[in-house]
Write an enzyme that holds these catalytic residues in place. Structure first.
Site, mmCIF file in Angstrom:
data_model
loop_
_atom_site.group_PDB
_atom_site.id
_atom_site.type_symbol
_atom_site.label_atom_id
_atom_site.label_comp_id
_atom_site.label_asym_id
_atom_site.label_seq_id
_atom_site.Cartn_x
_atom_site.Cartn_y
_atom_site.Cartn_z
ATOM 1 N N GLY B 243 -11.399 20.590 -43.991
ATOM 2 C CA GLY B 243 -12.592 21.025 -43.266
ATOM 3 C C GLY B 243 -13.609 21.589 -44.231
ATOM 4 C CB ILE B 470 -8.076 22.940 -42.106
ATOM 5 C CG1 ILE B 470 -8.333 24.223 -42.914
ATOM 6 C CG2 ILE B 470 -8.521 23.161 -40.662
ATOM 7 C CD1 ILE B 470 -9.818 24.530 -43.087
ATOM 8 C CB THR B 472 -5.205 26.959 -44.715
ATOM 9 O OG1 THR B 472 -5.054 26.489 -43.361
ATOM 10 C CG2 THR B 472 -6.653 26.801 -45.106
ATOM 11 C CB ILE B 618 1.261 36.394 -52.216
ATOM 12 C CG1 ILE B 618 0.162 36.806 -53.202
ATOM 13 C CG2 ILE B 618 1.438 34.872 -52.191
ATOM 14 C CD1 ILE B 618 -1.252 36.357 -52.840
ATOM 15 C CG ASN B 620 4.344 29.712 -48.841
ATOM 16 O OD1 ASN B 620 4.429 29.377 -50.022
ATOM 17 N ND2 ASN B 620 4.935 29.027 -47.885
ATOM 18 C CB THR B 623 0.820 27.555 -48.996
ATOM 19 O OG1 THR B 623 1.198 28.869 -48.602
ATOM 20 C CG2 THR B 623 1.831 26.565 -48.464
ATOM 21 N N GLY B 693 -8.317 31.419 -49.403
ATOM 22 C CA GLY B 693 -8.738 30.023 -49.376
ATOM 23 C C GLY B 693 -10.034 29.757 -50.117
ATOM 24 C CD GLU B 694 -14.109 30.920 -47.648
ATOM 25 O OE1 GLU B 694 -14.937 30.210 -47.082
ATOM 26 O OE2 GLU B 694 -13.965 32.121 -47.381
#
Ligand code: FES
Ligand code: FES
Lengths: 169, 732
Positions: B243, B470, B472, B618, B620, B623, B693-694
């Site tokens: 996404g 998505i 993530t 954290i 995981n 990921t 994620g960013e």
């Protein structure tokens, strides 16, 4: 037009518009949505399948050109209950995130190892006469037709090396 | 039973530390992995559907004008064509993230090249594609389109300008000063799965299988666009092929599919083509950024100015929040922050991975490199000297601040001490070698979310939420949280996502998905633990759950034995509260890059990269690392190749495909080291986890362009650093 295809070991007869790409034949007519459409232009590799053992962008070829051909899609490499070594390695190494490029990556990687095995050189192969190595540059070069916007590339390289290494054992 | 929590204060209980199952933090393989690697996961356009027909969007080939009519009759006569839908309810462009209502609608006023004006539906995709290409549009183009951000008078919104102290005086009195203007081009999210929807009606009830990030908002946006009640809309998005912001809001293909399906009383599939994704979804605005830095003799900042120009379509509220992190990145009592918005006839500007920081932090980090060079201070040291004691703009404490640790850990892991601070000193044959670094900053957010957890009589658990994954890792981390809280093995926990019939999660965006939905699951599990404790006859804190067993004192029973014959169910509900205003919450990190620039061609190759990040607990390790890798690779794209090129004559995106818009490919990406620092931020949420994620993209590009300077002595201030911008500097 009728086309006979041997898909994942099963004989399938396709009756579709001549303009139907092999990718759309799989996705829209044969219920095999594992091959993905990322661009429909031959620019991303998401649609990679194997035809007679060689990797090809299924969006760049018409289904009606493949009468009698043997086609292997991601569904033919393994199932969730019985993963192929390459599929298993992608899961273990987190060689994907969203998973959309992944079937193409795995089909591509599976055929790529055969190409290395057969001694095909690439742009980065130093010695054209020796068997190509499986270092990250060779893999990176040979897998650059498969885009991954999630950018799992380092993990994809690790997964492929792991699968290849297991293969040799 | 619902457990509700509002995040008004720090939660110092650290309940996850009391759990003994050991799932949270472990590098669990994605539970959705086997389905994804075998092609068995169905993405939006892939759901087997009877009597499905296909729609192809027709779009305006002009940046501004008025649609007068189209060759409907001729196209309706083509084989297989079922309908041509051209309706005022169709969307001009996608909704912005969390809009919760329809975006601008209508097909007659053309505002940009690529705006959808019709949907042609046929029995087969091939017929629909041909018919869509055959549809002739009659568009009147009288007014001149606004195509150049520098040629229009920009808006200067009052709420986007602020100042503190006297920056001009600080600049005048500074011992070292930087005053430069930088530009970044428009970027495209370019998720690998093009936006797609299958719409199907049963009476007044619409089901849409779509590729969307934030379903609870998307449902309202779709309903509002169609003029129906949200309760009549169900959206399903169990798997989303990426996404990165482009699927935050409902997009034109969904509304067009729904309209056509209603008209034909048949399910309709509409998938965007790759050029549609480039031109008809969202772009990151191009930016022009003037950065001023004033520093004393020790390199300590006394002032920061960050003034930006971005663009968007008329009527769009979103403006790339370029200066979002500038407020708290570094010290400096004199500040000017400003933003101007040019109204252009260009593809809609919206959120693209890390809106604001991705381009804003990157540019400030370039300016910091220029300051370090001027002051003769090591770039890492310069940043450390400028870490503020508290948020310098809001004057509130930081909830946690790990920039110094990240800088040290990254520098150590990378081998920064080997860098030669003088540019152009290191050669490897034709290659000029350089090292660069940058800090990472990203605001941290918590959003309202609910999740339901059901503990079945057989000792398995199910988690349900409309939250999306998505790419993530939502399926993995929600599994892990429930495993720890309920003492279950991962194979006994099932996660169901991406269905608006399930409790509303936060949606995927702004890096808040893991923390928000993870907290909702945590709260539901806390409630279940309470009920289990009651059944076991102990207080909840005395209850230990592990491997499907409950341990109380020296007693051990199978969890299933504590359960009633029916399932035990609880809903967790988290809402953001005052915590976000009492403290400044952010995530931090540091990037280090080594590049090789060809002295002959000016081409840059990234040889290695290290990122050190602090993002709370954290959840995981596997990921989380992947998220960081992804972000840093986006930094490579931003630094070296990615730029949407707008044709200055007609306003279309000239490079609207992967052959011309270059995202990094495998060979462009070296092995990347990711260091995840230990951090527990009690102000963030009861998990102490923050967004990740960013963070990987919030400055990564600057590490590369700073390394190019170190390699070549060429400062590229106009992104991306393509060879044409480097080569002239090498010849002098
Ligand atoms: S879909 Fe075939 S290469 Fe992209
Ligand atoms: S895993 Fe998302 S594009 Fe590769």
């Amino acid at each position: 037009m009728k086309t006979d295809l041997l898909i994942n070991g099963n004989r399938r007869t396709l009756d579709a518009d001549n303009r139907t790409s092999l990718l759309d034949a799989l996705r829209h007519h044969l219920g095999l949505t594992g091959a993905k459409k990322g661009c429909d232009h031959g620019q991303c590799g998401a649609c990679t399948v194997l035809i007679n053992g060689r990797r090809i962008n299924a969006c760049l070829t018409l289904a009606c050109m493949h009468d009698g051909d043997e086609i292997t899609t991601i569904e033919g490499l393994g199932s969730a209950e019985a993963l192929s070594p390459m599929q298993r390695a992608f899961v273990n190494h987190d060689g994907f995130q969203c998973g959309y490029c992944t079937p193409g990556q795995i089909c591509s990687a599976t055929a790529m190892l055969e190409e290395i095995e057969a001694g095909w050189p690439s742009h980065v192969t130093a010695d054209m006469t020796a068997k190509p190595s499986l270092d990250e540059h060779e893999i990176g070069e040979r897998m650059s037709g498969n885009l991954c916007r999630c950018a799992a590339y380092p993990n994809i390289v690790d997964a492929i090396r792991d699968a290849a290494w297991r293969d040799q054992e | 039973m619902t457990r509700h929590m509002k995040m008004d204060n720090a939660d110092t209980r650290r309940r996850l530390d009391d759990m003994v199952q050991g799932a949270v933090g472990a590098p669990l393989d994605r539970p959705d992995g086997p389905l994804k690697v075998t092609g068995a996961a169905h993405y939006a356009a892939e759901q087997p559907t009877d009597a499905l027909c296909y729609g192809v969007l027709v779009r305006a080939p002009a940046a501004k004008g008025r649609l007068l009519n189209m060759s409907t009759n001729a196209v309706m006569a083509l084989p297989g064509v079922l309908a041509i839908v051209s309706d005022e309810r169709m969307l001009r462009n996608p909704a912005q993230g969390t809009a919760n209502e329809a975006p601008v609608q209508g097909v007659h006023e053309i505002a940009y090249f690529g705006q959808p004006v019709a949907l042609v539906v046929a029995e087969t995709f091939e017929q629909a594609r041909h018919a869509a290409q055959a549809l002739q549009l009659h568009i009147e183009t009288t007014d001149e389109a606004a195509l150049d951000p520098l040629a229009v008078e920009p808006e200067i919104p009052e709420d986007k300008q602020s100042s503190m102290g006297d920056l001009d005086a600080a600049m005048k009195n500074a011992v070292y000063r930087v005053d430069e203007t930088y530009t970044t081009p428009s970027h495209s999210s370019a998720p690998m799965e093009p936006h797609a929807s299958i719409a199907q009606w049963e009476g007044e009830q619409l089901t849409l299988r779509g590729s969307y990030q934030m379903l609870k908002y998307n449902r309202n946006e779709l309903a509002d666009s169609l003029g129906i009640e949200p309760k009549n809309v169900r959206i399903l998005a169990p798997y989303v092929g990426g996404g990165f912001g482009s699927k935050l809001g409902i997009a034109p293909e969904a509304v067009a599919a729904a309209l056509a399906a209603k008209k034909l009383s048949r399910p309709v599939s509409v998938a965007m083509t790759r050029p549609h994704v480039f031109e008809t979804t969202m772009r990151r605005s191009e930016t022009r950024q003037r950065v001023r830095l004033a520093a004393d003799a020790q390199g300590r900042l006394t002032g920061i100015g960050h003034e930006t120009l971005v663009s968007n379509l008329p009527g769009e509220r979103f403006a790339e929040p370029v200066t979002q992190a500038t407020a708290f990145m570094y010290r400096g009592e004199n500040r000017i922050i400003g933003q101007k918005i040019a109204r252009l006839n260009r593809t809609c500007a919206g959120s693209v991975r890390a809106p604001g920081e991705a381009v804003g932090v990157t540019i400030v980090e370039n300016a910091m490199d220029e300051l370090a060079e001027q002051a003769g201070i090591d770039p890492v040291e310069l940043r450390k000297r400028n870490i503020p004691e508290e948020d310098p703009t809001r004057q509130v404490p930081f909830s946690s601040h790990k920039l110094a640790e990240a800088l040290d850990a990254g520098a150590r892991g990378f081998g920064w001490e080997k860098r030669n601070a003088i540019p152009k000193q290191v050669r490897d044959g034709e290659w000029m070698i350089g090292m660069g670094m940058a800090s990472a900053f990203r605001v941290n957010m918590l959003k309202e979310a609910q999740a339901r957890v059901r503990l079945n009589a057989n000792g398995t658990a199910e988690i349900e939420s409309d939250q999306t994954d998505i790419g993530t890792g939502t399926y993995a981390i929600l599994t892990q949280i429930a495993c720890d809280m309920l003492g279950l093995a991962p194979e006994n926990v099932t996660v169901r996502l991406g269905d608006t019939d399930l409790p509303p999660g936060s949606g995927s965006g702004g890096s808040f998905g893991a923390a928000s939905n993870g907290t909702a699951v945590f709260l539901a599990c806390e409630e279940l633990r309470l009920q289990l404790a009651t059944a076991a006859g102990c207080a909840e804190p005395d209850l230990t759950l592990k491997d499907g067993k409950a341990i109380v004192g020296n007693r051990q029973v199978i969890i299933a034995e504590l359960l009633p014959s029916t399932a035990l169910e609880a809903t967790g509900h988290i809402e953001p509260g005052d915590a976000s205003s009492k403290v400044r919450q952010a995530t931090y990190g540091a990037y280090f890059a080594e590049v090789a620039v060809s002295a002959i061609t000016g081409e840059t190759r990234v040889r290695r990269m290290t990122g050190a990040f602090a993002a709370g607990r954290i959840l995981n390790a596997k990921t989380a690392r992947s998220q960081c890798l992804g972000g840093m690779v986006w930094g490579i794209g931003m630094a070296l190749t990615e730029a949407l090129e707008f044709d200055p004559r007609y306003g279309q995106i000239a490079n609207h495909d992967f052959a011309e818009y270059h995202i990094p490919v495998n060979a462009d990406v070296p092995q990347i080291d990711v260091i995840l620092l230990e951090e527990h931020d009690d102000w963030a949420n009861p998990l102490q986890a923050k967004g990740l994620g960013e963070l990987g993209i919030c400055g990564a590009g600057a590490a590369i362009t700073n390394a190019i300077y170190n390699a070549t002595g060429v400062r590229v201030r106009d992104y991306p650093a393509t060879l044409d911008k480097i080569l002239p500097g090498l010849e002098t």
